[in-house]
Write a protein that holds these residues in place. Structure first.
Motif, PDB file in Angstrom:
ATOM      1  N   THR A 351       0.830  -1.204   0.000  1.00  0.00           N
ATOM      2  CA  THR A 351       0.000   0.000   0.000  1.00  0.00           C
ATOM      3  C   THR A 351       0.863   1.252   0.000  1.00  0.00           C
ATOM      4  O   THR A 351       0.574   2.231  -0.702  1.00  0.00           O
ATOM      5  CB  THR A 351      -0.931   0.003   1.220  1.00  0.00           C
ATOM      6  OG1 THR A 351      -1.774  -1.159   1.172  1.00  0.00           O
ATOM      7  CG2 THR A 351      -1.797   1.253   1.250  1.00  0.00           C
ATOM      8  N   GLU A 363      -7.712   7.748  -3.665  1.00  0.00           N
ATOM      9  CA  GLU A 363      -8.618   7.123  -4.614  1.00  0.00           C
ATOM     10  C   GLU A 363      -7.845   6.326  -5.676  1.00  0.00           C
ATOM     11  O   GLU A 363      -8.239   5.188  -6.024  1.00  0.00           O
ATOM     12  CB  GLU A 363      -9.483   8.188  -5.301  1.00  0.00           C
ATOM     13  CG  GLU A 363     -10.531   8.826  -4.408  1.00  0.00           C
ATOM     14  CD  GLU A 363      -9.932   9.792  -3.390  1.00  0.00           C
ATOM     15  OE1 GLU A 363      -8.736  10.184  -3.559  1.00  0.00           O
ATOM     16  OE2 GLU A 363     -10.630  10.153  -2.426  1.00  0.00           O
ATOM     17  N   ALA A 366      -6.569   3.172  -4.132  1.00  0.00           N
ATOM     18  CA  ALA A 366      -7.656   2.209  -3.905  1.00  0.00           C
ATOM     19  C   ALA A 366      -8.016   1.479  -5.195  1.00  0.00           C
ATOM     20  O   ALA A 366      -8.240   0.241  -5.205  1.00  0.00           O
ATOM     21  CB  ALA A 366      -8.882   2.926  -3.340  1.00  0.00           C
ATOM     22  N   ARG A 367      -8.085   2.217  -6.303  1.00  0.00           N
ATOM     23  CA  ARG A 367      -8.393   1.573  -7.578  1.00  0.00           C
ATOM     24  C   ARG A 367      -7.298   0.601  -7.996  1.00  0.00           C
ATOM     25  O   ARG A 367      -7.580  -0.504  -8.498  1.00  0.00           O
ATOM     26  CB  ARG A 367      -8.601   2.640  -8.664  1.00  0.00           C
ATOM     27  CG  ARG A 367      -9.890   3.434  -8.511  1.00  0.00           C
ATOM     28  CD  ARG A 367     -10.192   4.231  -9.779  1.00  0.00           C
ATOM     29  NE  ARG A 367      -9.148   5.228 -10.043  1.00  0.00           N
ATOM     30  CZ  ARG A 367      -9.170   6.474  -9.578  1.00  0.00           C
ATOM     31  NH1 ARG A 367     -10.174   6.866  -8.784  1.00  0.00           N
ATOM     32  NH2 ARG A 367      -8.214   7.331  -9.884  1.00  0.00           N
ATOM     33  N   PHE A 370      -7.590  -2.430  -5.785  1.00  0.00           N
ATOM     34  CA  PHE A 370      -8.918  -3.044  -5.761  1.00  0.00           C
ATOM     35  C   PHE A 370      -9.472  -3.149  -4.336  1.00  0.00           C
ATOM     36  O   PHE A 370      -9.990  -4.191  -3.913  1.00  0.00           O
ATOM     37  CB  PHE A 370      -8.907  -4.431  -6.428  1.00  0.00           C
ATOM     38  CG  PHE A 370      -8.433  -4.396  -7.847  1.00  0.00           C
ATOM     39  CD1 PHE A 370      -9.242  -3.927  -8.873  1.00  0.00           C
ATOM     40  CD2 PHE A 370      -7.136  -4.827  -8.158  1.00  0.00           C
ATOM     41  CE1 PHE A 370      -8.775  -3.908 -10.194  1.00  0.00           C
ATOM     42  CE2 PHE A 370      -6.682  -4.801  -9.472  1.00  0.00           C
ATOM     43  CZ  PHE A 370      -7.496  -4.334 -10.487  1.00  0.00           C
ATOM     44  N   VAL A 371      -9.297  -2.061  -3.581  1.00  0.00           N
ATOM     45  CA  VAL A 371      -9.828  -1.997  -2.217  1.00  0.00           C
ATOM     46  C   VAL A 371     -10.593  -0.694  -2.066  1.00  0.00           C
ATOM     47  O   VAL A 371     -10.514   0.218  -2.901  1.00  0.00           O
ATOM     48  CB  VAL A 371      -8.715  -2.078  -1.155  1.00  0.00           C
ATOM     49  CG1 VAL A 371      -7.992  -3.411  -1.234  1.00  0.00           C
ATOM     50  CG2 VAL A 371      -7.735  -0.921  -1.310  1.00  0.00           C
ATOM     51  N   HIS A 372     -11.329  -0.591  -0.963  1.00  0.00           N
ATOM     52  CA  HIS A 372     -12.086   0.622  -0.694  1.00  0.00           C
ATOM     53  C   HIS A 372     -11.118   1.738  -0.251  1.00  0.00           C
ATOM     54  O   HIS A 372     -10.064   1.470   0.340  1.00  0.00           O
ATOM     55  CB  HIS A 372     -13.129   0.364   0.401  1.00  0.00           C
ATOM     56  CG  HIS A 372     -14.162   1.441   0.524  1.00  0.00           C
ATOM     57  ND1 HIS A 372     -13.961   2.605   1.233  1.00  0.00           N
ATOM     58  CD2 HIS A 372     -15.417   1.518  -0.009  1.00  0.00           C
ATOM     59  CE1 HIS A 372     -15.040   3.367   1.153  1.00  0.00           C
ATOM     60  NE2 HIS A 372     -15.953   2.716   0.400  1.00  0.00           N
ATOM     61  N   ALA A 373     -11.491   2.991  -0.526  1.00  0.00           N
ATOM     62  CA  ALA A 373     -10.636   4.133  -0.144  1.00  0.00           C
ATOM     63  C   ALA A 373     -10.397   4.179   1.357  1.00  0.00           C
ATOM     64  O   ALA A 373      -9.314   4.564   1.819  1.00  0.00           O
ATOM     65  CB  ALA A 373     -11.283   5.431  -0.626  1.00  0.00           C
ATOM     66  N   ASN A 374     -11.424   3.784   2.147  1.00  0.00           N
ATOM     67  CA  ASN A 374     -11.242   3.800   3.609  1.00  0.00           C
ATOM     68  C   ASN A 374     -10.202   2.776   4.059  1.00  0.00           C
ATOM     69  O   ASN A 374      -9.528   2.964   5.069  1.00  0.00           O
ATOM     70  CB  ASN A 374     -12.574   3.535   4.304  1.00  0.00           C
ATOM     71  CG  ASN A 374     -13.498   4.741   4.248  1.00  0.00           C
ATOM     72  OD1 ASN A 374     -13.029   5.869   4.021  1.00  0.00           O
ATOM     73  ND2 ASN A 374     -14.800   4.527   4.442  1.00  0.00           N
ATOM     74  N   THR A 375     -10.113   1.685   3.310  1.00  0.00           N
ATOM     75  CA  THR A 375      -9.076   0.691   3.618  1.00  0.00           C
ATOM     76  C   THR A 375      -7.689   1.294   3.409  1.00  0.00           C
ATOM     77  O   THR A 375      -6.765   1.074   4.212  1.00  0.00           O
ATOM     78  CB  THR A 375      -9.249  -0.558   2.722  1.00  0.00           C
ATOM     79  OG1 THR A 375     -10.542  -1.115   2.929  1.00  0.00           O
ATOM     80  CG2 THR A 375      -8.170  -1.593   3.016  1.00  0.00           C
ATOM     81  N   ARG A 377      -6.987   4.479   3.636  1.00  0.00           N
ATOM     82  CA  ARG A 377      -6.769   5.445   4.725  1.00  0.00           C
ATOM     83  C   ARG A 377      -6.360   4.733   6.015  1.00  0.00           C
ATOM     84  O   ARG A 377      -5.482   5.207   6.752  1.00  0.00           O
ATOM     85  CB  ARG A 377      -8.042   6.262   4.956  1.00  0.00           C
ATOM     86  CG  ARG A 377      -8.399   7.189   3.811  1.00  0.00           C
ATOM     87  CD  ARG A 377      -9.582   8.086   4.165  1.00  0.00           C
ATOM     88  NE  ARG A 377      -9.919   8.944   3.049  1.00  0.00           N
ATOM     89  CZ  ARG A 377     -10.872   8.670   2.152  1.00  0.00           C
ATOM     90  NH1 ARG A 377     -11.572   7.531   2.242  1.00  0.00           N
ATOM     91  NH2 ARG A 377     -11.118   9.505   1.152  1.00  0.00           N
ATOM     92  N   TYR A 378      -6.977   3.602   6.305  1.00  0.00           N
ATOM     93  CA  TYR A 378      -6.627   2.834   7.505  1.00  0.00           C
ATOM     94  C   TYR A 378      -5.178   2.352   7.427  1.00  0.00           C
ATOM     95  O   TYR A 378      -4.428   2.436   8.396  1.00  0.00           O
ATOM     96  CB  TYR A 378      -7.579   1.637   7.639  1.00  0.00           C
ATOM     97  CG  TYR A 378      -7.143   0.655   8.693  1.00  0.00           C
ATOM     98  CD1 TYR A 378      -7.315   0.922  10.047  1.00  0.00           C
ATOM     99  CD2 TYR A 378      -6.528  -0.549   8.318  1.00  0.00           C
ATOM    100  CE1 TYR A 378      -6.890   0.011  11.011  1.00  0.00           C
ATOM    101  CE2 TYR A 378      -6.107  -1.466   9.268  1.00  0.00           C
ATOM    102  CZ  TYR A 378      -6.284  -1.171  10.625  1.00  0.00           C
ATOM    103  OH  TYR A 378      -5.857  -2.067  11.574  1.00  0.00           O
TER     104      TYR A 378
END
Length: 414
Positions: A351, A363, A366-367, A370-375, A377-378
């Motif tokens: 990451t 963003e 994340a693309r 292939f994960v969510h943007a919040n993932t 950020r975490y």
């Protein structure tokens, strides 16, 4: 033998104000007075030592050797008074000779204050004995003579201690320079600690080394630095090495890196222009070469980051130190940043690389993953927790990128 009319170097041809010849112009009368005074020397010396024992508790606490040398000085003071009254133009008189018989070590064991007590008591006893032992017609002249003589001896005592302090100061400066040089050269050991202890180093607290440039005011700035550090309850060793000033410091209030930075910030005005780089805190003086090595390396590389603060921890200069060829900094980035990041799992390393590759866009990362943007950020928050560096900060991102590169290279080399 030289005649009485021959002139001694440094001696005037005629009597000076306050001299024996000025007080008693007649050679015959003065010679007779000296003869009578000489007969009382033994009694005066005995009375002086008895008074020293009675009036000054510190005298009784001295060992036999030092008491003996003080007796010699007291005897010399009385003999000197007789010689001063005689004021023979063929014999040069120097009041400093009162202290000449005593060894130089006496000035390290007997303080200037105690020496003043010694001479004050000797003069007081001589005044008392003059009233008891001298002929009545001799007393006024001898009282006046004592006043003038005591002044000369007081100046002589001050000169003796000033010379001793100058010698001691020069010795201390050389010793301090050697101790600091041993630290910078990574040659610190127990013998170095012993030498530091002779300079008064007694710290049981953590130690750090700070390195900057020498102030334009040189020794004046260093003296001011010592005074300010003392007010801050810091023990310091200071040395000038070329154009750089090395400060080794320790104190009860310096318990973490933030405290060492704050201390150097307060003292930074006594350094020359540019950064003052602070090495990491270490447990004691023996470990201080590690702090010195980082500080010196940091100062050497600090010009590559002029945006950094005035007081700058060496750890904040790791990228510049790496590029300047510091192997310790290279290994530190790989060990303390890359390896924890890889060991933490959770795709943190992947990451971090993707986030940096995609211009620090959540963003876009994340693309790509292939994960969510919040993932994302975490994971960015976890990266900061693990390494101490946040990929969202430009400077930290630079450190992370270099650490990942160095870590990968180190892994290839293995």
């Amino acid at each position: 033998m030289a005649s009485r009319s021959s002139k001694q170097p440094g001696r005037p041809d005629g009597p000076t104000s306050g001299s024996g010849r000025a007080l008693v112009p007649s050679d015959a009368d003065r010679k007779a007075l000296v003869g009578r005074l000489t007969a009382t020397i033994g009694q005066m010396t005995t009375a002086t030592l008895a008074a020293m024992d009675e009036r000054h508790p510190w005298f009784g606490e001295l060992d036999a050797e030092h008491r003996s040398w003080i007796s010699v000085v007291a005897q010399g003071g009385i003999d000197g008074f007789v010689q001063w009254v005689a004021d023979d133009p063929t014999v040069a008189f120097d009041p400093a000779n009162v202290f000449a018989a005593a060894p130089r070590a006496l000035t390290r064991n007997i303080t200037l204050h105690q020496t003043v007590d010694l001479m004050r008591t000797t003069i007081a006893v001589v005044e008392e004995q003059v009233q008891l032992l001298a002929e009545e017609e001799d007393r006024p002249v001898l009282q006046t003579a004592i006043v003038h003589y005591s002044r000369e001896v007081a100046f002589a005592a001050a000169e003796v201690y000033a010379r001793a302090a100058e010698v001691r100061g020069a010795w201390d400066a050389r010793m301090e320079a050697l101790v600091v040089d041993s630290i910078v050269r990574a040659e610190a050991d127990e013998s170095m600690v012993s030498r530091a202890s002779t300079l008064g180093w007694r710290s049981g607290s953590k130690v750090f080394v700070a390195v900057g440039h020498v102030h334009e005011h040189g020794e004046d700035a260093i003296s001011a630095l010592r005074r300010h550090a003392s007010k801050m309850r810091l023990e310091v060793l200071i040395a000038v090495q070329g154009d750089r000033l090395v400060l080794v410091a320790s104190g009860p209030d310096v318990s973490d890196e933030a405290a060492s930075i704050a201390a150097v910030e307060e003292l930074s005005d006594y350094f020359g222009p540019g950064h003052v780089v602070i090495g990491p805190l270490v447990e004691d003086l023996v470990d201080s070469p590690r702090s010195a090595r980082a500080a010196v390396s940091g100062l050497r590389a600090s010009d590559a980051w002029p945006e950094g603060g005035r007081a700058l921890p060496a750890t904040e200069l790791l990228p510049e130190r790496v590029l300047a060829g510091d192997g310790h900094a290279r290994r530190a980035l790989a060990r303390d940043v890359f390896e924890p990041l890889g060991a933490a799992g959770g795709d943190l390393l992947e990451t971090c690389v993707s986030f940096l590759d995609h211009g620090c866009s959540v963003e876009a990362t994340a693309r790509a993953l292939f994960v969510h943007a919040n993932t994302v950020r975490y994971r960015i928050k976890r990266i900061q927790d693990v390494t101490g560096y946040s990929p969202t900060d430009a400077r930290d991102a630079y450190v992370l990128r270099l650490a990942i590169t160095l870590g990968r290279l180190a892994a290839i080399a293995r």
